[in-house]
Scaffold this motif. Structure first.
Motif, PDB file in Angstrom:
ATOM      1  N   CYS A  27      53.609 -24.857  -5.908  1.00 11.18           N
ATOM      2  CA  CYS A  27      53.803 -23.752  -7.106  1.00 11.18           C
ATOM      3  C   CYS A  27      54.639 -22.485  -6.701  1.00 11.18           C
ATOM      4  CB  CYS A  27      52.634 -23.452  -7.887  1.00 11.18           C
ATOM      5  SG  CYS A  27      51.476 -22.120  -7.149  1.00 11.18           S
ATOM      6  N   HIS A  28      55.017 -21.775  -7.895  1.00 12.21           N
ATOM      7  CA  HIS A  28      55.650 -20.477  -7.490  1.00 12.21           C
ATOM      8  C   HIS A  28      55.168 -19.742  -6.436  1.00 12.21           C
ATOM      9  CE1 HIS A  28      53.027 -19.169 -10.729  1.00 12.21           C
ATOM     10  NE2 HIS A  28      53.680 -17.885 -10.294  1.00 12.21           N
ATOM     11  N   HIS A  29      53.782 -19.609  -6.564  1.00 11.63           N
ATOM     12  CA  HIS A  29      53.311 -18.618  -5.596  1.00 11.63           C
ATOM     13  C   HIS A  29      53.515 -19.077  -4.275  1.00 11.63           C
ATOM     14  CE1 HIS A  29      50.570 -16.481  -8.441  1.00 11.63           C
ATOM     15  NE2 HIS A  29      50.471 -17.597  -9.136  1.00 11.63           N
ATOM     16  N   TYR A  30      53.418 -20.236  -3.967  1.00 13.78           N
ATOM     17  CA  TYR A  30      53.718 -20.789  -2.491  1.00 13.78           C
ATOM     18  C   TYR A  30      55.367 -20.507  -2.097  1.00 13.78           C
ATOM     19  CZ  TYR A  30      54.072 -23.521   2.041  1.00 13.78           C
ATOM     20  OH  TYR A  30      54.381 -23.827   3.057  1.00 13.78           O
ATOM     21  N   ASN A  31      56.154 -21.025  -3.077  1.00 10.56           N
ATOM     22  CA  ASN A  31      57.357 -21.199  -2.930  1.00 10.56           C
ATOM     23  C   ASN A  31      57.795 -19.703  -2.383  1.00 10.56           C
ATOM     24  OD1 ASN A  31      57.489 -23.646  -3.298  1.00 10.56           O
ATOM     25  ND2 ASN A  31      58.114 -23.724  -5.377  1.00 10.56           N
TER      26      ASN A  31
ATOM     27  N   TYR C  31      53.641 -22.609 -12.311  1.00  7.71           N
ATOM     28  CA  TYR C  31      55.208 -23.118 -12.404  1.00  7.71           C
ATOM     29  C   TYR C  31      55.123 -23.972 -11.355  1.00  7.71           C
ATOM     30  CZ  TYR C  31      57.006 -20.063 -16.164  1.00  7.71           C
ATOM     31  OH  TYR C  31      57.266 -19.437 -17.324  1.00  7.71           O
ATOM     32  N   LEU C  32      55.408 -25.415 -11.716  1.00  8.61           N
ATOM     33  CA  LEU C  32      55.165 -26.434 -10.345  1.00  8.61           C
ATOM     34  C   LEU C  32      56.902 -26.838 -10.028  1.00  8.61           C
ATOM     35  CD1 LEU C  32      52.455 -29.070 -11.132  1.00  8.61           C
ATOM     36  CD2 LEU C  32      52.239 -26.820  -9.985  1.00  8.61           C
ATOM     37  N   CYS C  73      48.947 -19.923  -0.818  1.00  9.44           N
ATOM     38  CA  CYS C  73      48.979 -21.022  -1.844  1.00  9.44           C
ATOM     39  C   CYS C  73      47.735 -21.471  -2.076  1.00  9.44           C
ATOM     40  CB  CYS C  73      49.664 -22.278  -0.795  1.00  9.44           C
ATOM     41  SG  CYS C  73      49.721 -23.660  -1.526  1.00  9.44           S
TER      42      CYS C  73
END
Lengths: 172, 105, 217
Positions: A27-31, C31-32, C73
């Motif tokens: 998801c956007h958090h990790y990205n 958002y994936l 994450c």
């Protein structure tokens, strides 16, 4: 959306693959956090790394898809690249002004820009290195170029206050 | 959490999503009626099974519904204005409330 | 009902994650992306290599930064998933104990394409031992780099530690808000879970193994 751009799921091994390459859900958090880690850690070297890594992903994936089923024309290769980008959640790219000789593209709601705004707020410089590199990789495959002949950068970014993300792809 | 709004028996919680989109959680004191899906599907795409389904209206919103848990989450499209996102959420909550009133307890 | 992993994998996979007309994938309140493992690996191992070239002792710093990304994450992604509508519909009806929250989340991970996570032992509130087959980090490393002397699954290590922290150090069952303050509360506590990778494909092992324990490592 053609089946060729949908990753193959192996539920027993818990893997997803597209064009022989592993695909993983994040998801956007990790990205955006990982990208910030890279930017903080590598400083001025980070944009080139992030863009080149994305270009390599596009080159490897789209080349394999071409080998499995040719798109038909350079424009169709670039359109397939945009389809992959959208299907995989990175945003819908308008590539109508992008061809095998380069050009421009826009994304109204790019994943990295939207994710960056949601997590960190506005930033001073563009952040969509992945999208820029991916579009460059699509042009590399479309034109059959060696990768160093194609460079791409984001000229305007939603995360930096622009109404949309804009990209310039140049072929040398 | 930004706001809690009551629409009959349905509690709507507005959650911060990003600068261009809030998220709306809909909760009810008892499971959503099975007729809800039929009602929401009119003119919209849907996928999933009876325990978990997703209603999608391009250009407007995605609604993920867990009927037995009496819970749903609306994620509006980023292109829609914040105020209309709120109106849509309240409208959906109104449908849930109406069907809850009609459904036998 | 115990956790039925296959049913969870099929239910999550069956949601058919694909970009909508905006090219975005809203799911679990997040958002994936269906991202490219090579991309993550190249940028992560480039950071590692850059730090090592500057000074070999900086390897530990790079490792800590990349594991921290994995912890972030897990905090947001696992946290978001375990408080989602999807979780309520698919996993929660199977949950009978706090340990089932761990097993349920591992089942969901097995629908994300990260490779096969398998819980080998779970000691409530104390320790988790988990193996990963086909880890996307390690398989990418093996393909592109020489055999490693140290493990290379940073996302997985951070993720496993984060999962234990969400379940036992925090209280995911109470549906917390995933704020900065809550992150600090559960990840900076003296009793926080830390993880170490005890076996890794990148070092020549047959699979990867991660151990999460309370003792800071």
């Amino acid at each position: 959306m053609t089946a060729a751009i949908v990753p193959h799921a192996d539920l027993d091994r818990s893997t997803l693959t597209l064009g022989g390459r592993r695909v993983v859900l994040h998801c956007h958090h990790y990205n955006v956090f990982l990208q910030r880690t890279i930017e903080d850690g590598l400083g001025a070297h980070a944009p080139a790394l992030l863009t080149q890594a994305a270009m390599e992903s596009a080159r490897a994936t789209l080349s394999k898809l071409e080998a499995e089923g040719p798109a038909g024309s350079p424009a169709a290769v670039i359109a397939r690249g945009a389809d992959v980008l959208a299907h995989h959640g990175f945003g819908l790219a308008d590539v109508s002004a992008l061809g095998e000789r380069g050009g421009t593209a826009t994304i109204e709601r790019a994943h990295y820009a939207v994710g960056w705004l949601a997590k960190f707020g506005r930033r001073a410089t563009p952040c969509c290195f992945f999208s820029a590199g991916w579009l460059a990789g699509a042009v590399v495959v479309a034109g059959g170029f060696s990768p160093e002949r194609v460079v791409a950068r984001e000229t305007e970014c939603l995360a930096a206050g622009a109404p949309r993300c804009s990209f310039l792809v140049e072929v040398w | 959490m930004l706001e809690v709004i009551q629409v009959g028996a349905v509690t709507v919680t507005r959650l911060y999503g990003c600068t261009r989109r809030d998220q709306y959680e809909l909760r009810a004191p008892r499971p959503f009626p099975s007729q809800l899906r039929d009602r929401l599907e009119v003119g919209r795409a849907s996928r999933g099974g009876p325990d978990l389904y997703v209603i999608d209206e391009p250009g407007a919103f995605q609604l993920t519904v867990a009927p037995k848990s009496a819970r749903a989450l609306m994620m509006p499209r980023l292109t829609t204005p914040l105020e209309s996102q709120r109106d849509t959420a309240l409208s959906l909550a109104g449908i849930v409330d109406e069907l809850l009133l009609e459904a036998p307890r | 009902m115990a956790i039925h992993e296959r049913a969870i994998i099929e239910a999550v996979s069956g949601l058919g994650f694909a970009g909508n007309e905006e090219g975005l994938i809203p799911a679990f309140g997040l958002y994936l992306t269906k991202h490219f493992a090579d991309y993550y690996n190249r940028i992560s191992y480039a950071l590692l290599g850059d730090f090592i070239r500057r000074a070999p002792e900086l390897e530990e710093d790079a490792r800590a930064l990349l594991i921290e990304a994995g912890r972030v994450c897990s905090f947001h992604t696992f946290g978001g998933i375990m408080t989602s509508v999807e979780w309520d519909a698919v996993v929660r009806p199977m949950i009978e104990s706090r340990e089932d929250w761990v097993l349920g989340m591992v089942a969901v991970v097995n629908a994300l394409g990260w490779g096969r996570w398998e819980v080998k032992s779970l000691e409530a509130n104390e320790r988790l031992v988990l193996t990963v087959h086909d880890s996307y980090e390690a398989t990418g490393y093996v393909r592109d780099y020489p055999r490693a002397k140290e493990p290379r699954c940073y996302l997985a290590a951070g993720g496993v530690a984060g999962l234990m922290n969400l379940v036992y150090q925090g209280d995911i069952t109470a549906r917390p808000t995933f704020s900065e303050a809550y992150y600090l509360e559960i990840f900076r506590s003296p009793r926080t879970f830390a993880a170490r990778e005890t076996r890794c494909l990148a070092m020549g092992d047959s699979c990867c193994e991660i151990v999460a324990e309370r003792d800071p490592i």
